[in-house]
Scaffold this motif. Structure first.
Motif, PDB file in Angstrom:
ATOM      1  N   GLY A 241       0.814  -1.211   0.000  1.00 23.17           N
ATOM      2  CA  GLY A 241       0.000   0.000   0.000  1.00 23.17           C
ATOM      3  C   GLY A 241       0.839   1.248   0.000  1.00 23.17           C
ATOM      4  N   PHE A 242       1.652   1.408  -1.037  1.00 22.88           N
ATOM      5  CA  PHE A 242       2.667   2.457  -1.025  1.00 22.88           C
ATOM      6  C   PHE A 242       2.251   3.751  -1.690  1.00 22.88           C
ATOM      7  N   GLY A 243       1.254   3.735  -2.519  1.00 24.65           N
ATOM      8  CA  GLY A 243       1.031   4.909  -3.365  1.00 24.65           C
ATOM      9  C   GLY A 243       1.735   4.690  -4.684  1.00 24.65           C
ATOM     10  N   ILE A 244       1.056   5.091  -5.751  1.00 31.20           N
ATOM     11  CA  ILE A 244       1.531   4.768  -7.092  1.00 31.20           C
ATOM     12  C   ILE A 244       2.930   5.295  -7.356  1.00 31.20           C
ATOM     13  N   THR A 245       3.200   6.508  -6.900  1.00 28.72           N
ATOM     14  CA  THR A 245       4.508   7.109  -7.156  1.00 28.72           C
ATOM     15  C   THR A 245       5.634   6.218  -6.661  1.00 28.72           C
ATOM     16  N   ALA A 246       5.562   5.860  -5.381  1.00 30.99           N
ATOM     17  CA  ALA A 246       6.617   5.050  -4.788  1.00 30.99           C
ATOM     18  C   ALA A 246       6.709   3.704  -5.483  1.00 30.99           C
TER      19      ALA A 246
ATOM     20  N   ASP B  46      -0.005  11.463   1.476  1.00 31.00           N
ATOM     21  CA  ASP B  46       0.970  10.678   0.709  1.00 31.00           C
ATOM     22  C   ASP B  46       2.402  11.206   0.802  1.00 31.00           C
ATOM     23  N   THR B  47       2.713  11.922   1.869  1.00 32.21           N
ATOM     24  CA  THR B  47       4.052  12.511   1.927  1.00 32.21           C
ATOM     25  C   THR B  47       5.142  11.451   1.983  1.00 32.21           C
ATOM     26  N   VAL B  48       4.851  10.330   2.634  1.00 29.34           N
ATOM     27  CA  VAL B  48       5.899   9.337   2.859  1.00 29.34           C
ATOM     28  C   VAL B  48       6.542   8.875   1.558  1.00 29.34           C
ATOM     29  N   GLU B  49       5.689   8.518   0.592  1.00 30.74           N
ATOM     30  CA  GLU B  49       6.246   7.997  -0.654  1.00 30.74           C
ATOM     31  C   GLU B  49       7.054   9.035  -1.417  1.00 30.74           C
TER      32      GLU B  49
ATOM     33  N   LEU C 156      10.310   9.531   0.141  1.00 29.83           N
ATOM     34  CA  LEU C 156      11.278   8.496  -0.188  1.00 29.83           C
ATOM     35  C   LEU C 156      11.804   8.615  -1.611  1.00 29.83           C
ATOM     36  N   MET C 157      10.940   9.004  -2.524  1.00 27.48           N
ATOM     37  CA  MET C 157      11.391   9.157  -3.905  1.00 27.48           C
ATOM     38  C   MET C 157      12.482  10.219  -3.993  1.00 27.48           C
ATOM     39  N   PHE C 158      12.302  11.282  -3.250  1.00 26.06           N
ATOM     40  CA  PHE C 158      13.335  12.315  -3.187  1.00 26.06           C
ATOM     41  C   PHE C 158      14.673  11.704  -2.762  1.00 26.06           C
ATOM     42  N   HIS C 159      14.596  10.899  -1.728  1.00 25.81           N
ATOM     43  CA  HIS C 159      15.837  10.293  -1.233  1.00 25.81           C
ATOM     44  C   HIS C 159      16.423   9.302  -2.235  1.00 25.81           C
ATOM     45  N   LEU C 160      15.544   8.572  -2.942  1.00 23.99           N
ATOM     46  CA  LEU C 160      16.046   7.614  -3.928  1.00 23.99           C
ATOM     47  C   LEU C 160      16.736   8.316  -5.099  1.00 23.99           C
ATOM     48  N   LYS C 161      16.200   9.473  -5.478  1.00 24.26           N
ATOM     49  CA  LYS C 161      16.824  10.224  -6.569  1.00 24.26           C
ATOM     50  C   LYS C 161      18.217  10.678  -6.164  1.00 24.26           C
ATOM     51  N   ILE C 162      18.358  11.036  -4.898  1.00 26.39           N
ATOM     52  CA  ILE C 162      19.680  11.406  -4.397  1.00 26.39           C
ATOM     53  C   ILE C 162      20.613  10.205  -4.493  1.00 26.39           C
ATOM     54  N   ALA C 163      20.079   9.035  -4.138  1.00 28.01           N
ATOM     55  CA  ALA C 163      20.892   7.817  -4.221  1.00 28.01           C
ATOM     56  C   ALA C 163      21.359   7.580  -5.650  1.00 28.01           C
ATOM     57  N   GLU C 164      20.473   7.866  -6.608  1.00 28.21           N
ATOM     58  CA  GLU C 164      20.872   7.714  -8.009  1.00 28.21           C
ATOM     59  C   GLU C 164      21.981   8.688  -8.367  1.00 28.21           C
ATOM     60  N   ALA C 165      21.866   9.905  -7.850  1.00 27.03           N
ATOM     61  CA  ALA C 165      22.859  10.931  -8.165  1.00 27.03           C
ATOM     62  C   ALA C 165      24.217  10.607  -7.551  1.00 27.03           C
ATOM     63  N   SER C 166      24.221   9.722  -6.552  1.00 23.90           N
ATOM     64  CA  SER C 166      25.489   9.397  -5.902  1.00 23.90           C
ATOM     65  C   SER C 166      26.386   8.567  -6.807  1.00 23.90           C
TER      66      SER C 166
ATOM     67  N   VAL D 265      16.270  -1.399   1.720  1.00 26.04           N
ATOM     68  CA  VAL D 265      15.827  -0.874   3.008  1.00 26.04           C
ATOM     69  C   VAL D 265      14.532  -0.078   2.879  1.00 26.04           C
ATOM     70  N   ALA D 266      14.367   0.571   1.740  1.00 26.43           N
ATOM     71  CA  ALA D 266      13.279   1.533   1.568  1.00 26.43           C
ATOM     72  C   ALA D 266      11.881   0.997   1.921  1.00 26.43           C
ATOM     73  N   PRO D 267      11.472  -0.127   1.329  1.00 27.86           N
ATOM     74  CA  PRO D 267      10.093  -0.561   1.563  1.00 27.86           C
ATOM     75  C   PRO D 267       9.783  -0.790   3.036  1.00 27.86           C
ATOM     76  N   ASP D 268      10.730  -1.362   3.768  1.00 27.58           N
ATOM     77  CA  ASP D 268      10.502  -1.590   5.189  1.00 27.58           C
ATOM     78  C   ASP D 268      10.278  -0.265   5.909  1.00 27.58           C
ATOM     79  N   ILE D 269      11.057   0.717   5.505  1.00 32.10           N
ATOM     80  CA  ILE D 269      10.897   2.047   6.109  1.00 32.10           C
ATOM     81  C   ILE D 269       9.485   2.566   5.846  1.00 32.10           C
ATOM     82  N   ILE D 270       9.088   2.538   4.591  1.00 26.45           N
ATOM     83  CA  ILE D 270       7.754   3.032   4.252  1.00 26.45           C
ATOM     84  C   ILE D 270       6.696   2.312   5.077  1.00 26.45           C
ATOM     85  N   THR D 271       6.762   0.985   5.043  1.00 24.42           N
ATOM     86  CA  THR D 271       5.765   0.205   5.766  1.00 24.42           C
ATOM     87  C   THR D 271       5.674   0.635   7.215  1.00 24.42           C
ATOM     88  N   PHE D 272       6.820   0.735   7.850  1.00 22.89           N
ATOM     89  CA  PHE D 272       6.793   1.082   9.271  1.00 22.89           C
ATOM     90  C   PHE D 272       6.190   2.459   9.493  1.00 22.89           C
ATOM     91  N   PHE D 273       6.588   3.410   8.662  1.00 25.29           N
ATOM     92  CA  PHE D 273       6.073   4.755   8.836  1.00 25.29           C
ATOM     93  C   PHE D 273       4.571   4.789   8.621  1.00 25.29           C
TER      94      PHE D 273
END
Lengths: 234, 234
Positions: free
Chosen positions: A82-87, B149-152, B155-165, B177-185
DNA sequence: GCCGTAAAATTGGTCAACCAGTTTATGGTA
DNA sequence: TACCATAAACTGGTTGACCAATTTTACGGC
């Protein structure tokens, strides 16, 4: 093995069926036919829809499950997170273009992971940890003095530190990175390049700091231990 | 759902067939019947030897393959990595007792990974990276202002940074790690706890430092951004 | 006796049928 | 009409058979 001519084409590879299906599932989500939290169509339906064996569908599902994107309930169905389409789209896209690990990234990441396992280990180690790290170090020392197999015992020392860090995730990630490191070192004979005696000394220093509960010093010692690898092959 | 009584036994679970076979393979190696570099017996032989379906054997092999311990050559055979018995046994043992990820380890690790992706991103980002990070940030800002829907998007913001690395391995680990984080939040509604406006401001600061190629400042900004999560739920 | 070629056996890859639970539909009863 | 028992349909889990490519073996010509 004469491959020179064909190496030009080595990047071209047939898209594995698994990735093909993952891409299809992504399409299902993008087109709105599959929303977050929905139940996936049954494996049978998917396999006949895609015109491919159910095995491949299962493989794809398991891969997405590993990345936490799907969750399958036995004898009941498979569910989209249940992540939201974007994620969801972002994650699946990233899963699809997971490229092979280049060595530079590998070593960079290892150094980062190890600095922190050393730091946490110094904070959280108990007596059992000290024992197991010590014995791993002893095995390494023996290997050094007998002149072989240092790479594996080296790594075991580092893995024991990861265990002492009491951080499951860090340990898991180390576990993922470890084999690639070993393979590369084996193939390129780097281990023989770095003086084993110096490495041994550094290992003792790291253990000392962990034993004394000195996180900053442990981290720094680990960094100094690994940093020359960073420069060796860039 | 009344489960109180049974919760005592929740740790007891039937050993999955996959792990059973992995254990058997480990035994084969320990007993010397299977040496590093050897070719594994064929999947058929193994399955009838262990009295179990070939599917499970394949699953076990694929799991060990993921951790780099085995390598299967299509239509030819499966080979044990040439690691030395010590490393092999250690790695397999660790694969076997991979426990579930506790949230503390998860967050700890995330902070570590992100500090470094931010740092590398500030060093290596190109114009395309800035664009994609910016657009992810814009989507996040929109979500914040519309209140869902802020969580997703976060996270996308953070993933884009990871790509830029430009570090494949770091990005892969983030992906794990990401999905577990989302789920928990999602489950614990932490996202609503931290003030979104403050987080947004911090995101802009991080982007600014990455854009200006200021590695140390980017890393610090990322740390400050994430550190309160560390304290929130310890 | 040696080598090359072809056939037979073996390999991992793929698939379709079967199994044991779960869910849904059905129909009869209170 | 509401409800519950029963059965039919459907789910992921598992298995054994089949496929194409590889490897080994065997045989025939030199």
């Amino acid at each position: 093995m004469e491959q020179t001519v064909f190496n030009t084409f080595k990047k071209i590879q047939i898209e594995k069926p698994v990735d093909k299906i993952i891409k299809q599932i992504k399409t299902l989500i993008s087109s709105g036919q599959l929303k977050p939290g929905d139940k996936l169509p049954s494996e049978r339906k998917l396999s006949e829809h895609f015109g491919i064996g159910r095995t491949h569908v299962r493989d794809a599902i398991r891969k997405l499950e590993f990345y936490g994107i799907l969750k399958t309930l036995p004898q009941s169905g498979t569910v989209v997170a249940g992540f939201g389409i974007t994620a969801l789209e972002g994650l699946i896209t990233d899963v699809l273009d997971l490229e092979g690990n280049d060595f530079k990234s590998l070593v960079e990441t290892r150094v980062i992971l190890e600095q922190n396992t050393a730091r946490f280990a110094a904070m959280r180690r108990d007596e059992k940890d000290i024992v197991s790290i010590s014995s791993a170090l002893a095995a390494y020392e023996k290997a050094v003095k007998e002149g072989n197999d240092t790479v594996e015992h080296d790594l075991m020392f580092h893995l024991k530190i990861a265990e002492a860090s009491k951080n499951n995730v860090l340990k898991s990630l180390m576990l993922i990175v470890a084999p690639d490191i070993i393979t590369f070192f084996k193939e390129n004979d780097i281990c023989t390049g770095t003086k084993p005696s110096k490495a041994l000394e550094e290992h003792y220093e790291i253990l000392e700091h962990i034993s004394n509960r000195e996180p900053e010093k442990a981290e720094l010692a680990m960094y100094n231990h690994l940093k020359e690898i960073l420069d060796t092959k860039l």
